[in-house]
Design a protein around this motif. Sequence first.
Motif, short mmCIF file in Angstrom:
data_model
loop_
_atom_site.label_atom_id
_atom_site.label_comp_id
_atom_site.label_asym_id
_atom_site.label_seq_id
_atom_site.Cartn_x
_atom_site.Cartn_y
_atom_site.Cartn_z
N ILE A 149 0.47 9.46 3.47
CA ILE A 149 0.06 8.09 3.16
C ILE A 149 -0.60 7.43 4.37
O ILE A 149 -1.62 6.74 4.24
CB ILE A 149 1.26 7.27 2.66
CG1 ILE A 149 1.74 7.84 1.32
CG2 ILE A 149 0.91 5.80 2.52
CD1 ILE A 149 3.07 7.29 0.85
N GLU A 193 5.46 13.04 3.19
CA GLU A 193 4.81 12.07 2.31
C GLU A 193 4.36 10.85 3.11
O GLU A 193 3.28 10.31 2.87
CB GLU A 193 5.76 11.67 1.18
CG GLU A 193 5.19 10.70 0.20
CD GLU A 193 4.03 11.26 -0.63
OE1 GLU A 193 3.40 10.46 -1.36
OE2 GLU A 193 3.74 12.46 -0.57
N GLN A 240 2.55 1.76 -3.43
CA GLN A 240 1.61 2.20 -4.46
C GLN A 240 1.25 3.68 -4.33
O GLN A 240 0.97 4.34 -5.32
CB GLN A 240 0.32 1.37 -4.40
CG GLN A 240 0.50 -0.04 -4.87
CD GLN A 240 -0.76 -0.88 -4.64
OE1 GLN A 240 -1.67 -0.46 -3.92
NE2 GLN A 240 -0.80 -2.06 -5.23
N ASN A 241 1.24 4.19 -3.11
CA ASN A 241 0.82 5.58 -2.88
C ASN A 241 1.97 6.56 -2.74
O ASN A 241 1.74 7.76 -2.61
CB ASN A 241 -0.06 5.64 -1.63
CG ASN A 241 -1.38 4.95 -1.84
OD1 ASN A 241 -2.22 5.43 -2.59
ND2 ASN A 241 -1.56 3.81 -1.21
N TYR A 242 3.20 6.09 -2.74
CA TYR A 242 4.37 6.95 -2.57
C TYR A 242 4.60 7.76 -3.83
O TYR A 242 4.64 7.21 -4.93
CB TYR A 242 5.59 6.09 -2.24
CG TYR A 242 6.78 6.87 -1.80
CD1 TYR A 242 6.82 7.47 -0.55
CD2 TYR A 242 7.88 7.02 -2.64
CE1 TYR A 242 7.93 8.19 -0.14
CE2 TYR A 242 8.99 7.74 -2.24
CZ TYR A 242 9.01 8.32 -1.00
OH TYR A 242 10.09 9.03 -0.59
N ARG A 243 4.76 9.09 -3.72
CA ARG A 243 4.82 9.96 -4.90
C ARG A 243 6.17 10.62 -5.13
O ARG A 243 6.39 11.16 -6.20
CB ARG A 243 3.77 11.07 -4.77
CG ARG A 243 2.38 10.58 -4.93
CD ARG A 243 1.45 11.75 -5.00
NE ARG A 243 0.07 11.31 -4.94
CZ ARG A 243 -0.93 12.08 -4.60
NH1 ARG A 243 -0.71 13.33 -4.29
NH2 ARG A 243 -2.15 11.60 -4.57
N PHE A 273 0.84 -1.21 0.00
CA PHE A 273 0.00 0.00 0.00
C PHE A 273 0.87 1.25 0.00
O PHE A 273 0.63 2.21 -0.73
CB PHE A 273 -0.93 -0.02 1.23
CG PHE A 273 -1.65 1.26 1.49
CD1 PHE A 273 -2.78 1.59 0.75
CD2 PHE A 273 -1.20 2.15 2.45
CE1 PHE A 273 -3.45 2.78 0.98
CE2 PHE A 273 -1.86 3.34 2.69
CZ PHE A 273 -2.99 3.65 1.95
N LYS A 294 -4.08 8.47 4.82
CA LYS A 294 -4.91 7.90 3.77
C LYS A 294 -5.18 6.41 3.98
O LYS A 294 -6.08 5.84 3.36
CB LYS A 294 -4.19 8.12 2.43
CG LYS A 294 -4.93 7.74 1.21
CD LYS A 294 -4.07 8.06 -0.01
CE LYS A 294 -4.76 7.60 -1.27
NZ LYS A 294 -3.98 7.88 -2.47
N SER A 295 -4.42 5.76 4.85
CA SER A 295 -4.50 4.30 4.99
C SER A 295 -5.85 3.86 5.54
O SER A 295 -6.50 4.59 6.30
CB SER A 295 -3.37 3.79 5.89
OG SER A 295 -3.74 3.82 7.23
#
Length: 147
Positions: free
Chosen positions: A119, A115, A74-77, A71, A122-123
Motif C-alpha cells: 500500500i 500488505e 480503502q486499499n487494505y486487502r 487511503f 502505491k501511495s
Amino acid sequence: MKKFLFLILICFAQNVSSQTIKKDDVLIIDEPNNTPPPQGAIPNDDNNIYNTAGIDVKPEFPGGQEAFYKFFKQNYRITTDNLKGKIYVTFIIEKDGSLTDIKILRDIGHQTGAEAIRILRKSPKWSPGIQNNKQVRVLYSLPITIN
C-alpha cells in the motif's frame, strides 16, 4: 614519562609520513564552473536523512493524516477475522515526495507487513519535509492500527 614520550613520537611519525607528497603524484583540480545557478533556484545537494523532530516543515500525506488512514483502509486487502493490532512501519520521504526504504519494524502476522509495504508503494507522493527553505529527505515512522 617514557610512555608519554613514546606516544608523542608515534604521533609525530604518523603526522610526518601522512603529509608527504611524492614527486610523481599530480593533484588535478577541476576547472571552476563560472555559470551561476538559475535565478530563484536554491541548490540542494543535501542528501542527509532528517528526523521529523528536527525539521522546520514536516512531510505530510496529501490531505493529512486522516486522508492517509482512509487511503490505507480503502486499499487494505487482507480479510482475516479477529485480526487486531498495530503495524509499525518506517520509510524515507524523498525530496520529490516519493517513499523509499520502507521497513516493517513490527507486524501482527498473516502477511500484514507485506500488505502495508504494498500500500505504501502505491501511495501518492507526499509533500516533502523542509529545512532551511530546502526540501530534505525525512525518516518517517508510522503506527498503523488494524481492526
